[in-house]
Design an enzyme around this catalytic site. Sequence first.
Site, PDB file in Angstrom:
ATOM      1  CG  HIS A 177       0.520   8.759   7.734  1.00 20.83           C
ATOM      2  ND1 HIS A 177       1.099   9.686   8.565  1.00 20.83           N
ATOM      3  CD2 HIS A 177       0.573   9.301   6.483  1.00 20.83           C
ATOM      4  CE1 HIS A 177       1.468  10.741   7.862  1.00 20.83           C
ATOM      5  NE2 HIS A 177       1.170  10.523   6.592  1.00 20.83           N
ATOM      6  CD  GLU A 178       0.613   7.005   3.475  1.00 20.66           C
ATOM      7  OE1 GLU A 178      -0.056   7.789   2.759  1.00 20.66           O
ATOM      8  OE2 GLU A 178       1.720   7.299   3.952  1.00 20.66           O
ATOM      9  CG  HIS A 184      -2.705  11.016   3.364  1.00 19.24           C
ATOM     10  ND1 HIS A 184      -2.808  12.278   3.914  1.00 19.24           N
ATOM     11  CD2 HIS A 184      -1.422  10.610   3.594  1.00 19.24           C
ATOM     12  CE1 HIS A 184      -1.648  12.621   4.454  1.00 19.24           C
ATOM     13  NE2 HIS A 184      -0.797  11.627   4.273  1.00 19.24           N
TER      14      HIS A 184
END
Length: 244
Positions: free
Chosen positions: A123-124, A127
């Site tokens: 997920h990160e 980003h």
Amino acid sequence: MAEAPDGHGPGAAAGERRPHVACQAFPERLAQGKPQQGFLSSFSTNNQSCQLMLLKTLQTNPYVKLLLDAMKHSGCAVNRERHFSCEDCNGNVSGGFDASVSQIVLCQNNIRSQAHMNRVVTHELIHAFDHCRAHVDWFTNVRHLACSEVRAANLSGDCSLVNEIFRLHFGLKQHHQTCVRDRAILSILAVRNISKEVAEKAVDEVFESCFNDHEPFGRIPHNKTYAKYAHRDFQNRDRYYSNI
């Protein structure tokens, strides 16, 4: 940008205000730069467990291996010691991307399993990939944040069937899209001092284009098998372009 908590309750009610993520979720973050952790903190049980799970994720998880290759290909090679930090966090936040120092925060007191670590890092890293490839205005443009949160929820496995069953959410028509929208809204509310209505509006405005942006996977990787195929395709695409 924090991953949405896995609690079953709704996000912030209309008009509810939340402090900035650096104060609320990641208390070890200083106003500038990496937190000054004590020497003994690196020997804590939570920190050692976090570091070991992170290492295994970076070495074996197909989602993460693709993202690391894509970051390197885009000129943003990732270094484990520089770009990841295992820290204690407030509440039930699992991790976040600190765009001010290009660093992923892993909440060592909240990540309890290898599967959870895999998902948080994926997920990160999405980003981080968005931060690398685009001029993302994380702090003042909520639509930019909303787009990256939609992509992270869509591509990281946040909305896999297994995770949704664990949350007691069961699939109906377009359930994946509904999950992505809801998770993106929760993630925004976890890091921004805005109302739920403002977060919902931002997500709805960018949803179609950002949901259909599958880079660098090229497809929605619904499970590890899909992710392995996506990684193979990315490597082959890279080899193709390098020979032109």
